[in-house]
Design an enzyme around this catalytic site. Structure first.
Site, mmCIF file in Angstrom:
data_model
loop_
_atom_site.group_PDB
_atom_site.id
_atom_site.type_symbol
_atom_site.label_atom_id
_atom_site.label_comp_id
_atom_site.label_asym_id
_atom_site.label_seq_id
_atom_site.Cartn_x
_atom_site.Cartn_y
_atom_site.Cartn_z
ATOM 1 N N GLY A 90 -4.939 -2.274 5.413
ATOM 2 C CA GLY A 90 -3.936 -3.417 4.984
ATOM 3 C C GLY A 90 -4.598 -4.706 5.069
ATOM 4 O O GLY A 90 -4.824 -5.517 4.106
ATOM 5 N N ARG A 91 -5.189 -5.003 6.467
ATOM 6 C CA ARG A 91 -5.611 -6.340 6.735
ATOM 7 C C ARG A 91 -7.394 -6.357 6.295
ATOM 8 O O ARG A 91 -7.877 -7.544 6.458
ATOM 9 C CB ARG A 91 -5.910 -6.539 8.280
ATOM 10 C CG ARG A 91 -6.419 -5.231 9.116
ATOM 11 C CD ARG A 91 -5.921 -5.599 10.369
ATOM 12 N NE ARG A 91 -6.327 -4.521 11.342
ATOM 13 C CZ ARG A 91 -5.780 -3.308 11.477
ATOM 14 N NH1 ARG A 91 -4.532 -2.985 10.961
ATOM 15 N NH2 ARG A 91 -6.328 -2.223 12.302
ATOM 16 N N LYS A 132 0.810 -1.131 0.033
ATOM 17 C CA LYS A 132 -0.028 -0.018 -0.046
ATOM 18 C C LYS A 132 0.839 1.215 0.091
ATOM 19 O O LYS A 132 0.565 2.287 -0.682
ATOM 20 C CB LYS A 132 -0.848 -0.002 1.218
ATOM 21 C CG LYS A 132 -1.963 1.028 1.340
ATOM 22 C CD LYS A 132 -2.759 0.636 2.444
ATOM 23 C CE LYS A 132 -3.669 2.332 2.921
ATOM 24 N NZ LYS A 132 -4.686 1.870 4.109
ATOM 25 N N GLU A 137 10.531 -4.687 4.715
ATOM 26 C CA GLU A 137 10.698 -5.755 4.233
ATOM 27 C C GLU A 137 10.487 -6.137 2.846
ATOM 28 O O GLU A 137 11.087 -6.762 2.025
ATOM 29 C CB GLU A 137 9.672 -7.055 5.097
ATOM 30 C CG GLU A 137 10.115 -6.852 6.478
ATOM 31 C CD GLU A 137 9.206 -5.903 7.458
ATOM 32 O OE1 GLU A 137 9.092 -4.745 6.861
ATOM 33 O OE2 GLU A 137 9.234 -6.027 8.560
ATOM 34 N N LYS A 151 9.667 -1.138 14.599
ATOM 35 C CA LYS A 151 9.933 -0.538 13.487
ATOM 36 C C LYS A 151 10.941 0.462 13.385
ATOM 37 O O LYS A 151 12.341 0.456 12.944
ATOM 38 C CB LYS A 151 8.932 0.065 12.702
ATOM 39 C CG LYS A 151 7.963 -1.088 11.882
ATOM 40 C CD LYS A 151 6.988 -0.035 10.914
ATOM 41 C CE LYS A 151 5.770 -1.068 10.573
ATOM 42 N NZ LYS A 151 4.926 -0.173 9.808
ATOM 43 N N HIS A 162 -4.512 -34.178 17.179
ATOM 44 C CA HIS A 162 -3.332 -35.073 17.653
ATOM 45 C C HIS A 162 -2.395 -33.995 18.113
ATOM 46 O O HIS A 162 -1.112 -34.407 18.405
ATOM 47 C CB HIS A 162 -2.749 -35.659 16.489
ATOM 48 C CG HIS A 162 -4.060 -36.645 15.998
ATOM 49 N ND1 HIS A 162 -3.950 -38.058 16.406
ATOM 50 C CD2 HIS A 162 -4.942 -36.423 15.295
ATOM 51 C CE1 HIS A 162 -4.966 -38.579 15.796
ATOM 52 N NE2 HIS A 162 -5.529 -37.944 15.037
ATOM 53 N N GLU A 188 -4.758 -7.300 15.191
ATOM 54 C CA GLU A 188 -4.172 -6.051 14.842
ATOM 55 C C GLU A 188 -5.278 -5.218 15.043
ATOM 56 O O GLU A 188 -5.211 -3.838 15.391
ATOM 57 C CB GLU A 188 -3.663 -6.129 13.451
ATOM 58 C CG GLU A 188 -2.616 -5.074 13.106
ATOM 59 C CD GLU A 188 -1.451 -5.025 12.202
ATOM 60 O OE1 GLU A 188 -0.611 -5.165 12.132
ATOM 61 O OE2 GLU A 188 -2.336 -5.155 10.973
#
Ligand code: G6Q
Length: 541
Positions: A267-268, A206, A212, A504, A384, A353
């Site tokens: 973003g999410r 965005k 990253e 950050k 399991h 978030e």
């Protein structure tokens, strides 16, 4: 808003908690014979059974009253009207516009945003069609066979989840990879066996400034140019998804190959925007539209159905009941659909978030718990591993089971086995096994306590006929709206994420210290100083 804990409904809920403290689900089911039919809902292709939650009609009624007292209706309307409900970032929150019908009108600052949404979708469709048909070729004329999405957080988790969920609908001769971590091995492993001439990179960001993503995008450019040896190859092998045309151009990607979105898409909440370009390339424009239709169907349901029959509202309120009145700290999501294996990871960002906040909209400290810790794994694998704790541990862990009636693969018998397990788990959690039942099986007395299941562990079950793009869209929209409703009740801003900033900033300073030529003067705490020194001394360059 009045302090949440002082609202009449909140106080009444506390009395319901006390009233039901010693009531078991076994007793609730015995008292209401039709419970398994009564506490159910159908919406946008999903069936919800919430009868195995520790609620009764009075609790549900009071939870609905709580929604009213918190002004939920007005907040939903504010979202749809494009009000700046993300108050700390002064932004509208309009992911619902991403799946609006062409004829709808949704305004931000007086301008209708729907035509822009459809224009981008049309450009995405034209591009996806060319790539899928082999008409968009690489620099050397080869057909694109591999698509690598580079993005992180909201620009990764949704696309990965959707790709895995809808694999059965993908064009199988196109191979998709996702690179997110700044750990260079992520990029290395994703590309080590690829032919650059057949590879298309989608740089999904965005802001187009995320550390990253930009590091991986630069690695991708270097990897491509090392092989193709020509800057002009970038135009054929890189496209961007972003709101930041200037940075896209600066990186060297032709803005003709950029697909935009808007600051009112968080973003999410963006997997159905251009951030879903990889999804559209994988499943094609028609199936992507079917996914948007699923989102839209759930939006319509959420927006227009009375709260008592409203799937996201009810699930959200039950979550509030579990967290704030029954003391649950976590919420498990257990898809009995292997294709949904990344759904819990996707939901973690969406829910935590959004609602991992501890101040109200006015900046006051909250006096109650907010988001549960969301987690999960597909069944039956989880059975399991961690289910032991869910059944017999000391903690209360509400579970959402998710299943589909028809499998997409050919092994139908195994699907019946899978679903038998899902139903068995929710039954075992709710009703357990008493000491008398254990004894009746001939268990020696010393072993009885170990084999008792207390039961009374709440769960909901979501069922759809099959996992289609429509069903996936509706499922994601369900949890998006659930998250919003919980944020409204908790009176927090579900759409900012200031909590990711500090780390950050510190990383930037630390990076400079790590790469400094001479021993830097460190002014952190003694722990951080020592870690940096040890790392610098040990790192083999
Ligand atoms: C999501 C967050 C965050 C964001 C990533 C990537 O709601 O804002 O997860 O999606 O930090 O950001 P960019 O898309 O700007 O690279």
């Amino acid at each position: 808003m009045t302090d949440l804990t002082q609202l009449p409904a909140w106080r009444t809920l506390a009395t319901h908690r006390d009233r039901l403290r010693d009531t078991q689900l076994r007793e609730l089911f015995a008292a209401e014979a039709q419970r398994g039919e009564k506490y159910t809902l159908d919406a946008a292709g999903w069936y919800l059974d919430y009868s195995k939650q520790r609620i009764d009609a009075a609790v549900v009624q009071t939870l609905l009253q709580l929604a009213d007292e918190c002004g939920l209706r007005a907040r939903i309307d504010a979202m749809w009207h494009g009000d700046k409900i993300n108050i700390t970032e002064k932004r509208a929150v309009l992911h619902v516009a991403l799946r609006a019908r062409k004829a709808q009108r949704i305004e931000v600052d007086g301008a209708d945003v729907v035509p822009g949404v459809h224009a981008v979708l049309a450009r995405m469709a034209a591009f996806a069609t060319r790539v899928r048909a082999g008409e968009w070729t690489g620099h050397t004329g080869k057909r694109i066979r591999h698509v690598v999405n580079i993005g992180i957080g909201g620009s990764d988790l949704g696309p990965v989840m959707a790709y895995e969920a809808l694999r059965a609908y993908t064009q199988r001769d196109l191979d998709f990879r996702f690179v997110s971590n700044v750990d260079g091995t992520d990029f290395f492993e994703a590309t080590r066996d690829l032919d650059p001439g057949e590879t298309l990179f989608i740089v999904a960001s965005k802001t187009f400034t995320t550390q990253e993503t930009m590091a991986n995008a630069r690695a991708a450019r270097a990897w491509l140019l090392a092989s193709l040896q020509d800057e002009s190859a970038i135009a054929k092998h890189f496209v961007a998804v972003s709101t930041n045309a200037a940075e896209v151009a600066k990186f060297g990607i032709d803005t003709a190959n950029m697909f935009g979105f808007w600051d009112w898409v968080g973003g999410r909440y963006s997997m159905d925007s251009a951030i879903g370009l990889s999804t559209m390339l994988a499943i094609g424009p028609e199936q992507f539209q079917a996914m948007l239709d699923g989102f839209h169907a759930m939006d319509e349901h959420f927006c227009s159905t009375p709260f008592a029959q409203n799937l996201p509202v009810l699930m959200a309120l039950i979550g509030i009941w579990n967290v704030n009145f029954l003391g649950a700290h976590t919420q498990a999501v257990l898809p009995y659909v292997q294709y949904l294996k990344r759904f819990p990871a996707y939901l973690q960002q969406l829910t935590m978030e959004s609602n991992g906040k501890s101040v109200t909209l006015d900046g006051a400290r909250v006096g109650y718990d907010t988001s549960a810790i969301w987690w999960g794994e597909p069944g039956t694998n989880g059975q399991h591993s961690f289910y032991q704790l869910v059944h017999q541990g000391t903690r209360l862990i509400p579970c959402d089971f998710i299943g589909v009636c028809d499998p997409l693969g050919p092994l139908h018998d195994q699907h019946d086995l899978l679903m038998a397990n899902l139903f068995a788990q929710s039954e075992a959690l709710a009703f357990g096994k008493t000491a008398d039942q254990v004894r009746a099986e001939g268990t020696p007395e010393w072993l009885v306590p170990h084999r008792v299941f207390d039961g009374n562990r709440p769960s909901s079950t979501l069922l759809a006929p099959r996992l289609t793009p429509h069903a996936l869209g509706a499922l994601v929209a369900l949890y998006e709206h659930l998250t919003f409703v919980q944020g409204v009740v908790w009176n927090i801003d579900s759409f900012d994420q200031w909590g990711v900033e500090l780390g950050k900033q510190l990383a930037q300073r630390t990076y400079a210290e790590i790469i400094a030529g001479s021993e830097p003067a460190l002014a952190h705490d003694s722990s951080t100083n020592a870690l940096i020194r040890r790392y610098r001394a040990t790192r083999a360059r």
